[in-house]
Design a protein around this motif. Structure first.
Motif, short mmCIF file in Angstrom:
data_model
loop_
_atom_site.label_atom_id
_atom_site.label_comp_id
_atom_site.label_asym_id
_atom_site.label_seq_id
_atom_site.Cartn_x
_atom_site.Cartn_y
_atom_site.Cartn_z
N UNK A 161 78.43 48.78 31.79
CA UNK A 161 77.89 49.73 30.82
C UNK A 161 76.36 49.60 30.75
N UNK A 162 75.91 48.35 30.62
CA UNK A 162 74.47 48.10 30.46
C UNK A 162 73.69 48.52 31.70
N UNK A 197 69.79 52.14 34.37
CA UNK A 197 69.38 52.99 35.48
C UNK A 197 69.13 54.42 35.02
N UNK A 198 69.95 54.91 34.11
CA UNK A 198 69.75 56.26 33.61
C UNK A 198 68.40 56.40 32.91
N UNK A 257 65.24 55.29 43.95
CA UNK A 257 66.41 55.33 44.82
C UNK A 257 67.71 55.10 44.05
N UNK A 258 67.60 54.59 42.81
CA UNK A 258 68.79 54.28 42.02
C UNK A 258 69.06 55.32 40.94
N UNK A 312 60.24 45.66 30.08
CA UNK A 312 60.94 44.43 30.46
C UNK A 312 61.81 44.66 31.70
N UNK A 313 62.44 45.83 31.75
CA UNK A 313 63.30 46.13 32.90
C UNK A 313 62.47 46.22 34.16
#
Length: 363
Positions: free
Chosen positions: A56-57, A62-63, A70-71, A249-250
């Motif tokens: 889920x996370x 990514x969304x 690319x993701x 952070x991501x």
């Protein structure tokens, strides 16, 4: 292209930089084309529960943060997971706990920490996904029947405890909940729809007050750091609209992951490159040295022919005939002394000097 950490301003990344820092390898073990298992899970397998929450996370991350990379998920993939969440919400008013949630275990009667991990956390992530799709992909949200109703039902569940966690980690759990919901801009969504979520507006204000007062003064095991509290307040107050704040952070973790991937890749391919280029040369030289040692040991050749030796002088010795008579003449005069020392001293003796002297002896 690999960007070094110190070269990136994570608060102002361009789309090109986001594309480059997104890891080359797949993120997570899930596949966009294979939806998760239907909820709830009837077998009790904690590892499977954790993998589902992690999936889920990762999808939500990514969304929100992998746009133009690319993701980035396709519209079909976004719609498929949106439909999955709508169809798998626990819509059962008779449940003692978990109505409107995405609780993973079939039995929702669980301890507090398990409820946070396997009921509230997946519900935070699900609501964040649905809200983000509604705001940024409204056409996809319209294609899935029941999104709005699912959001309202899920909102009532996730805020039933004001995002409070369990036990000593209750305050940390609250800040994590803010991070999860911010990935979907949930706080801004509530602010923009105050007429629909009037009660939740007051709940969010109460959460903000709690972070300012209680969390700031807690010094026990539930203490939190100042940066995390300030970040949570900024996200609640509208910062969850800003990708550079939500995803900083991501993106940083992706950059570290890409650097680690590059370094590991070098370590992986370096031995094979060395085996093709360096090792043959080393082997050739080593074989030559061993051959020379063998020839010397078995006296196949003279040692000086194998190892070489310093050149020996075979010519006659050189004699120097130098005339130095001009420097040291044979008839040179010996210089005379200026003073001569008499054989006998004519000075009065010490006894006469002492009798004739009027000087007083020194005491």
């Amino acid at each position: 292209m690999i960007y070094m950490i110190e070269e990136l301003d994570f608060a102002n990344l361009t789309h090109e930089q986001v594309h480059h820092i997104a890891p080359k390898t797949p993120l997570g073990d899930f596949s966009w084309d294979t939806p998760p298992r239907s909820l709830p899970f009837f077998e009790h397998d904690v590892r499977t529960f954790q993998d589902t929450v992690r999936g889920f996370h990762q999808r939500l991350t990514l969304l929100r943060c992998a746009r133009n990379s690319r993701h980035t998920p396709t519209d079909a993939q976004i719609e498929a997971f949106t439909r999955y969440l709508v169809e798998n919400q626990r819509d059962n008013p008779e449940l003692h706990f978990g109505h409107g949630s995405w609780a993973i275990p079939e039995d929702t009667a669980m301890p507090g920490d398990a409820a946070i991990d396997f009921a509230f956390t997946p519900s935070y992530l699900a609501i964040a996904w649905l809200v983000l799709v509604t705001v940024r992909y409204p056409q996809i949200a319209k294609n899935v029947h029941g999104v709005d109703k699912t959001i309202r039902r899920g909102m009532r569940f996730i805020f039933m405890k004001d995002l409070k966690g369990s036990g000593h980690d209750s305050n940390q759990d609250l800040l994590k909940a803010v991070e999860y919901l911010s990935l979907g801009s949930v706080f801004s969504f509530i602010h923009d729809h105050q007429s629909t979520f009037a009660r939740l507006v007051e709940t969010v204000r109460a959460i903000e007050t709690k972070i300012l007062d209680k969390l700031a003064t807690t010094t026990s095991y539930s203490s939190t750091d100042t940066y995390s509290r300030q970040r949570a307040l900024e996200l609640i107050r509208g910062g969850d609209r800003d990708d550079s704040l939500v995803c900083s952070h991501v993106w940083y973790q992706w950059q570290l992951s890409q650097s680690a991937w590059a370094y590991n890749r070098v370590l992986e391919i370096a031995p094979s490159i060395a085996a093709r280029s360096v090792f043959p040369l080393v082997k050739e030289k080593a074989v030559a040295v061993v051959q020379r040692l063998r020839e010397a040991f078995h006296e196949v050749k003279p040692k000086h022919a194998i190892f070489g030796q310093r050149r020996q002088v075979t010519s006659d010795s050189i004699e120097l005939a130098l005339d130095v008579s001009g420097f040291y003449p044979a008839t040179a005069d010996i210089p005379k002394k200026r003073h001569t020392v008499p054989k006998e001293c004519s000075c009065p003796d010490a006894e006469n000097i002492a009798q004739s002297s009027n000087a007083k002896p020194l005491l």
